[in-house]
Design a protein around this motif. Sequence first.
Motif: not given
Length: 312
Positions: A263-282
């Motif tokens: 999960l920490a490795e995934i976090g690095k990819l997110i912070e580098s802008g390579q992956i972004k979340p797609f949030v739908g309804e809340t």
Amino acid sequence: MKAIVIHEYGSRDQLVEKKIADPKPGPKDVLIEIHASSVNPVDWKIREGYLRDRLSFNFPVVLGWDAAGIVKEAGSSVTKFKPGDEVFTRPATERDGTYAELLAADEELVAFKPKNLTFEEAASIPLVGLTAWQCLVEFANIQEGHRILIHAGGGGVGSFAIQLAKAKGAYVISTGSGDSEEIIKESGADEFINYKEKVFTEAIDPVDIVFDTIGGEVQHNSYKVIKPGGILVSIVSPPIQKDATNHSVKAGFVFLEPDGAQLAEIGKLIESGQIKPFVGETFPLNQEGVRKAHELSESHHAKGKIIIQVKS
């Protein structure tokens, strides 16, 4: 604390709001004040009892396996986190769930929340992110230049997998309906195949990897487009090994294992802008909100991840 629980397997009516005892963290646990959780298809599949032979629960059960929040307490043996740290996690399946105000989780399953995400965005990541990581990175060893076919790339796992594959330098083809074309292309797919208009086995050149999120005939037909020596990985059903052998393909089934380091490795990819979340309804953390969230997930028409807002 407030939580949404089920007292037995069944319909959405089993989801009820209740005050339950706060979780008691052990020496290696962090107690997390949850700000947001999310809903995944596995939540309602467990609620319905479809996985009762695989997973063992003691009722009442708090469902939910994504959380983002702030560390409230750290156990005596915890070394990675301290009170006040912003974190996200996919906790252990058969322990505390995340449709609640508090969560006790082993520090080895927790990672620092990416600094560029809100709690709601961070809560959308752990389950889908770890699923994609364990399939593509751990099982398939995806490499730069690989060609990969991702079935149903518009879903939560699929859209994350597209981004992860692109971050690793792969060429990505994804199937989906016309409704999912936008999110598939926004995720970065190089080719989109509308399965209602084209037969994927006739529409693409051979690939190195197939990521199966559908199963059945789709899984069976996928062998037709995999290069000899290629890989098929499924999150739906174990592939028939005879079929894999006949096509000279490595095939396997992956059932997610929580892992804070991944999960920490995934976090690095997110912070580098390579992956972004797609949030739908809340939806809010109350009986009506969580029931509506499950209804949306069961409809298979959710766009982006379904979020449960625990703390505004």
